[in-house]
Design an enzyme around this catalytic site. Structure first.
Site, PDB file in Angstrom:
ATOM      1  N   GLU A 116       5.488   8.420  -1.422  1.00 36.87           N
ATOM      2  CA  GLU A 116       4.058   8.724  -1.334  1.00 36.87           C
ATOM      3  C   GLU A 116       3.781  10.221  -1.382  1.00 36.87           C
ATOM      4  O   GLU A 116       3.272  10.807  -0.410  1.00 36.87           O
ATOM      5  CB  GLU A 116       3.455   8.069  -0.076  1.00 36.87           C
ATOM      6  CG  GLU A 116       3.569   6.554  -0.110  1.00 36.87           C
ATOM      7  CD  GLU A 116       2.867   5.853   1.055  1.00 36.87           C
ATOM      8  OE1 GLU A 116       2.655   6.490   2.088  1.00 36.87           O
ATOM      9  OE2 GLU A 116       2.548   4.663   0.914  1.00 36.87           O
TER      10      GLU A 116
ATOM     11  N   GLU B 274       4.451  -1.424  -2.096  1.00 40.45           N
ATOM     12  CA  GLU B 274       4.145  -1.873  -0.743  1.00 40.45           C
ATOM     13  C   GLU B 274       2.874  -2.720  -0.804  1.00 40.45           C
ATOM     14  O   GLU B 274       1.789  -2.195  -1.029  1.00 40.45           O
ATOM     15  CB  GLU B 274       3.940  -0.685   0.206  1.00 40.45           C
ATOM     16  CG  GLU B 274       5.142   0.242   0.256  1.00 40.45           C
ATOM     17  CD  GLU B 274       4.994   1.391   1.264  1.00 40.45           C
ATOM     18  OE1 GLU B 274       4.016   1.393   2.029  1.00 40.45           O
ATOM     19  OE2 GLU B 274       5.868   2.276   1.271  1.00 40.45           O
TER      20      GLU B 274
END
Lengths: 677, 677, 677
Positions: free
Chosen positions: C149, C314
């Site tokens: 991320e 995710e």
């Protein structure tokens, strides 16, 4: 003299350093004439004894204490460490506390020091020793206050000295970094420490928060630091004290285990009670169910929990207000009396008003005392005189214990966890508010009991114990509660109980973890109640309750399903499970308490309104009961400006007015009735 | 030429450094063709003269000024100190202002310097001297602006240089630390200073605020610093000026005694008027009583107070907006005219529009000028041309004085105290808003008068003086107001007057302290009005008023009880006391003013609506009157988009349209009427 | 294996470092038994390979990968740079990111490093190389994730290393300070730089913001820095990869050109999809028009724009929540399935759930995985098994492209400008929300296309392109859109288009600048809509629209006036102008879009509801269509808990349930239907 079980004593806070010496004598005489027997002095007066580093002078307080002895005024003397002198923090900036970014908090307010600075501890020890040596034998002195309001203003500390002390604290606790890494779960996000030098108190991070297990230990460390600083002073003072003289300090503030501090350093605790904080200009007044100044009864109960005998060191006697915040109105006629009686009803046998004269300078010019700036006679002084007359009539109550059949169980780890953990925090806040409000409005006296400081014997005094959300559960606590139930007690747990261990890590067992055997419950699923879920309801034998904040879907293993959810996708799942345990019973309630739910529990468990056969009261009045030698004294406190009608169901002695009362009695607005029940 | 009493002059702000040199000539010609006679230049152009430290070049502005002289454009030249060059702050970071934590404010915006840095003062003095030497004799130059908007962006300063200068300021004021400690009440919270090196400007504390008396001195010090920086430049410039050329600067911003700065450094003050701030996107528009752009009349009155002759250096001519805030809409058709007339009605004889062209780069690309990015002709340029025609008709008004019979008394110490002191702040805010709104809506022209800069003669011009909450009262002010009353004036005080002295400490006398003799009043009790008190009412001879914010229970000593509280526990206590004093009268009103209360006072004291015999106006129009040589000019300003009907009760000359008006006259939306009254 | 166009693959995120080694084998077997074929590991595990600086150990993951290979589990391995070890940041604090004031972000959370620190780049390169050398040939590994991320937690960087790198970036871009000064408009407010050393990333200023052109370049620089850091790792990894293995990373976060990063460093992008953020406890739920979890379709469309083939790294499988924020409820029964189908409907052929087991320690104890703390079987695991069965039926959809006839044109410069520029930001926010909501509720599939990464051919796929507020317009973009229109496309611009150039400076041309020729429009006047303007209306051939936020008064030059304002002073001025261009048409709409206006545009331009002949859907269902080899698959997603009735107008194959559907079909709450259309 104080808390001797014979009398209720009134005091005030006095600041000789604020007024010309010429006023002292008259002030003392006037206090005594109005019922004030004790004054607290010197808590912000370091410079009066040590105006420069290492130079000590005693003339100032010697003169004042001479006058006190002459007048017959008793004195509580304070150590002055709450406000370090300018010379000290200028020379030793390492004594300053810092914000999370490391920027120091500077001279200009108060409590800007940190507890762990070696130089501050050393200079604090020296001034304490000097004061003790010089003043402790003065006949007028009856006791000492340590510092002033530990952990007020700020209760987080980020100086270099704090990191150094935190490392020592952690080494004591964990011995090795391996154990610290395990306890802090550093495997998560690659946080392992490989050298003690890498360990700090929390510092600025990109998310504003640090490792939560570190933060839990950090709050324990803050409590440890404050206690250590108190004990440093207490240990120095103690040998110098005259027989019978006491050591106390005034609270209550966060991040501090008051039970432990009281046990290890104090003779008793005092509380600073300002119920008009409830009416500050910047307070939200939109909650129609708020209890306002009546909520201070909760704080008094917390004080009583840590120190069964306690006093009020600062009782509100005028408007609150710093120059920049906390604006509150002047107490209305009667409120000063009401709040004094509230303190006494909850167990205080010493009530000291803050302060004699309103200060004319500095940050607190709007923190009014009994007298205004001009010191002329005023309405509040007249009220003091009436209060004094009342307290004389209340002498039989002195030493009486507060009487409750219901306890709310707490412990410091969970208090701090609720502060750090927003899931825990939300359920805790809701339930604490609800339980207290339900107890107040049903006239069910309650005590707070701290599991981490309580014995089974203490628990056994209560018929019902609410343990709303002890997220962190220890084997010792689970055992004690099991034994409590076995002996006949009823214990009620709320949602989220026992899913964490003492490190704050979640248990990998079936929930509710360590209390699963006690409650016979199992929780296959749980959720926050979604903001769009609407009203989530529960049916308990025909009584509808509303689930609050959270929903554990709770099913019996070897317990009984008492109630079920009746809405949303929870419908049909269990909401309340109970299990008979020995002579008692344990309940697991899968949500947080609303006030209505708390009331229903108290009623169903047969502990609501224990004095209903003696008195019928409107919800707006508080009932508090103290008992001594088998005699109960029931205080009825009317927090409203309108009269309240009370029905006394059998003839009772009226302690304040003399004679007896029976049938309908009118308690005036802000009025108080005390009867022998 | 400017403010010569003969003409109203229009100007604009021009930035030759933003545009190719090839555009200059046409721009100047186009301005002149549309009525612009004066331009302000160079206030953010240090680099154009000193591109590197110590290297001075003059070609840029020489070329531009040549063109101005050729075209016949007059110029106001500026010192460039509002925006230090990158080379300067990079080399001398000590020139930067800092936040409370000590973190510097860096290059990238403007006004990031501090007034007290020795190197910045030295470099500022040098560039001022160089500019004066080179440009002051240019024929086109008619005056100078110092810096730009002193104390805009930020008006608190926390650099090291500020602490050093603060110590000098305090030594000058107090001579000894003993006196400083006494003035700052350092006995409270043990704050005594024992060495000047311990004294700083306020720094970060645990409560966010420092000693309040220190803070009051600190605000005085900020004003002193800004004034000193202005005077540094003015003293350098003055000897170089051509006869008749002026020095000004533009305001108004906080923490600055504009009266003193004007007196010591300026020929007159100018104001930057942006009424559309009232319509910013992030402004709260929920107050139905808000006066919006009409509120700018208050600011113009404040400017007039400090500088009876004044101009507008920046008059709004387009939408406001920085790239990141202050978004406001484009002025509607007519508003640019309306606001120009508002400025003139309040005394401005020079109006300079901000700015000629809208900037295409930097933070202010949305702070629109007359022209948009393309510089094509537009609606606002057409409006400018019409305004110019109007100002020519208004030439007779030039030099006329604003006419008011009512004054609101203020002084800088109380303005600053109200900012620091939240009790004072709340009552002040309420009453200032109420008095201004009541005056506006009853068409009662008012002046602001500053007690710390006013003479008895100045006060004597007014029939009634409102002195709403002069918390800090000096013997000089009390004396002056007593003499004012004795000579026939009426003075009205609001609650909380005179309970502090000049240090900000509370007086230990009976309240209202120094004005107790003047008002014949005594205040045995007082309180903030509790948030749960509901509506607190007062009866004044059958008129019901509502108490606001605060309640002094005020009783006559040798005065008269004029009104009483009629609700809450205050009921029956005095709310208004008056006393005849010589030919006049003094009133003490125990609360803050609501607009209704302010209106009732103006009516009962006979000063409301003084022009009611000449004109009948709707509340939505403002009336402002200027008078010269016995001739009054009444401005009627319609702030609404709908037409307003005005009834002129006797035949009056219509200054803008020629001829006369009588009877019902329609003033169009955003329209203006000026009549000889 | 992943994204091979043959199958939909499910995965999960696993953290062997969180669990005893004894659990690994059973966990892997249980995953496989429930349909999980791939796991992502090691993104926060630097210490497992380099526990001390320069000491490398591989045993931990070797053991784990052995088990994976034994079990047949495929693995995505990660570089560990998102969480630097304590030893690293303690020794090299220069590797830390800082806040605007320069205070470092410390160890204790994650992503506290800066991309530009030479030492951090060097240590990151070394660990990447070591991991690649050791693990890349493992058969179980199928691909790599870079870091985790990028730009999450914080996407601004203020360390010293960032300023140093910013200077290099700017020298590359501008070569000379003269050009930089011109581009940044430093003539405004005297900001010229005379030495590169004076140039910094933005720092604290008195207004909180710096030069806006500098800030625009700074956001470009942040994107450049993140991309450079990704490429550093990708370039090291690539040579070690087995044939067919991929490199990806997971997003989407701000200040990052995902298109460029994907093109230069990745095989495809993955997205982290948490639709329950829409129901966080601290989310504002007062907007009745909010799309809640359905809004995640917008994020999926953005991911698809940057990476036409993509996966979900995710996918939400439990409640969200950090210990201190982001509290969200557990997904309701069916929602985990719904959101998985949402991802697939928008183009994801790989869906990996976050995470297998819920973590019991650290900040994310409330970020639930499929399993709860106890790891017992639960409802969500059962739901996973059902999802797996569904994905097997969806195999034909794998590799199919998302089908849309309408595009919303964006570009990174304008995304960033809208963040910096509050005028731009307000119109952009309103229109983006409106266009997406209108498309959703009319069942009009849309794509996002980035002008700075698109070719004319890509544009040509769409019938209509909305380019709402491309404030910054480049000649290349204007040309491409002109050609698009000439070939038959319809382009719709909103207000404020094209008034800036690539530096963020305003053009000095007539507006709308570079698109004036294309639109045939001219804007003589414009304004924010004043807060007191009320409802501003537009008439478009009898249809009333409401103007939002802003009003360009737009008139035709060689275009056609399509609509006029009908209220306020705008009344009668043009609101919409169009011009025929080649085979197509361009529209300039002088305001921001409301949802109603967006719907009217889609309808009038004939692109609304393209599947209306196949299906009739309630507004509460989303329609998304993928197409492969001429076969369309229509996904109907019901985001409500109530059933939805869909009318299928011709017999279609039901992909999930088999058979065909026709006529009224009931889609259950949170249910999904996929038909061959």
């Amino acid at each position: 003299m104080l808390l001797d079980g014979n009398r209720i004593v009134l005091g005030t806070c006095y600041y000789p350093e604020h007024w010309p010496e010429s006023m002292w004598r008259e002030d003392l005489a006037r206090m005594l004439a109005n019922g004030i027997e004790v004054i607290r002095i010197a808590e912000f007066a370091w410079n009066k004894t040590e105006p420069e580093e290492g130079v000590f002078t005693y003339d100032f307080f010697d003169s004042f204490l001479d006058l006190c002895e002459e007048a017959g005024m008793k004195v509580i003397f304070c150590t002055p460490t709450a406000t370090p002198p300018a010379w000290l923090t200028h020379k030793y900036p390492e004594a300053l506390n810092c914000d999370l970014s490391g920027v120091p908090y500077r001279h200009g307010l108060r409590r800007h020091y940190n507890y762990n600075s070696p130089i501050y501890r050393s200079l604090s020890a020296r001034i304490t020793q000097k004061l003790a040596e010089h003043y402790a034998q003065r006949p007028c002195i009856i006791g000492w206050q340590l510092d002033n309001e530990f952990n007020c203003e700020v209760n987080v500390f980020y100086s270099e000295a704090d990191s150094a002390a935190f490392r020592v604290f952690l080494k004591d606790k964990y011995q090795t970094l391996e154990k610290l890494n395990a306890a802090w779960g550093t495997a998560f996000w690659n946080q392992d420490y490989t050298d003690w030098a890498q360990v700090y108190v929390p510092r600025q991070t990109v998310g504003g928060r640090s490792n939560p297990h570190q933060e839990l230990d950090y709050l324990r460390f803050i409590s440890h630091s404050a206690r250590s600083f108190a004990k440093l002073q207490s240990d120095i003072l103690r040998p110098y004290l005259k027989p019978g003289d006491f050591i106390t300090t005034n609270g209550l503030f966060g991040h501090l285990d008051n039970h432990a501090m009281t046990a290890e350093s104090l003779d008793f605790l005092t509380y600073d009670s300002y119920p008009n904080f409830a009416y500050c200009m910047d307070t939200d007044h939109s909650d129609p169910t708020a209890l306002y100044d009546r909520k201070w009864s909760r704080n008094l109960s917390e004080t009583r929990a840590a120190s069964p005998h306690f006093g009020i060191m600062e009782q509100q006697s005028g408007a609150n207000g710093w120059i920049n915040r906390m604006e509150a109105p002047t107490p209305r006629p009667g409120q000063m009396t009401l709040w004094t009686m509230q303190s006494i009803a909850h167990g205080a046998d010493f009530v000291s008003y803050f302060r004699w004269r309103t200060c004319t300078m500095g940050t607190e010019i709007y923190w009014h005392g009994i007298l205004d700036y001009s010191s002329r006679d005023n309405r509040r002084l007249r009220e003091l005189k009436q209060i004094h007359a009342m307290t004389e009539k209340l002498a039989p109550v002195a030493g009486a214990a507060f009487k409750a059949e219901v306890a709310i169980l707490r412990d410091y780890d969970n208090v701090w966890d609720a502060e750090l953990d927003v899931w825990h925090g939300r359920v805790e806040e809701a339930s604490q508010k609800a339980l207290f409000a339900a107890a107040q409005r049903t006239h069910t006296p309650v005590d707070f009991v701290y599991a981490d400081h309580a014995s089974l014997e203490q628990l056994a005094k209560y018929k019902v114990i609410f343990c709303p959300h002890a997220t962190i559960m220890t084997p010792a606590c689970a055992d004690m509660l099991t034994q409590y139930a076995e002996r006949g007690g009823t214990v009620v747990f709320g949602c989220r109980t026992a899913y964490k261990n003492a490190t704050g890590q979640c248990v990998m067992d079936r929930l509710p973890g360590l209390i699963a055997p006690l409650t016979g419950a199992d929780i296959p699923e749980y959720s926050f109640i979604a903001p769009d879920a609407g009203r989530v309801t529960i049916d308990w034998d025909g009584t509808e309750l509303e689930a609050a904040v959270f929903a554990d879907l709770v099913e019996p293993v070897d317990g009984v399903r008492e109630a079920v959810y009746t809405s949303d996708y929870y419908a049909g799942s269990g909401a309340l499970v109970s299990k008979a345990v020995g002579k008692g019973r344990a309940y697991y309630y899968g949500t947080a308490f609303t006030e209505e739910a708390a009331r229903v529990f108290m009623e169903k468990l047969g502990v609501a309104s224990p004095w209903a056969d003696v008195m019928e009261l409107p919800e707006s009045c508080e009932l508090a009961v103290r008992e001594k030698d088998g005699q109960a004294y029931a205080f009825v406190l009317n927090y409203k400006k309108d009269c309240a009608k009370v029905v006394v169901k059998r003839e009772c002695a009226d302690v304040l007015n003399g004679g007896t009362v029976c049938g309908e009695v009118v308690v005036p607005g802000y009025g108080v009735m005390v009867i022998k029940a």
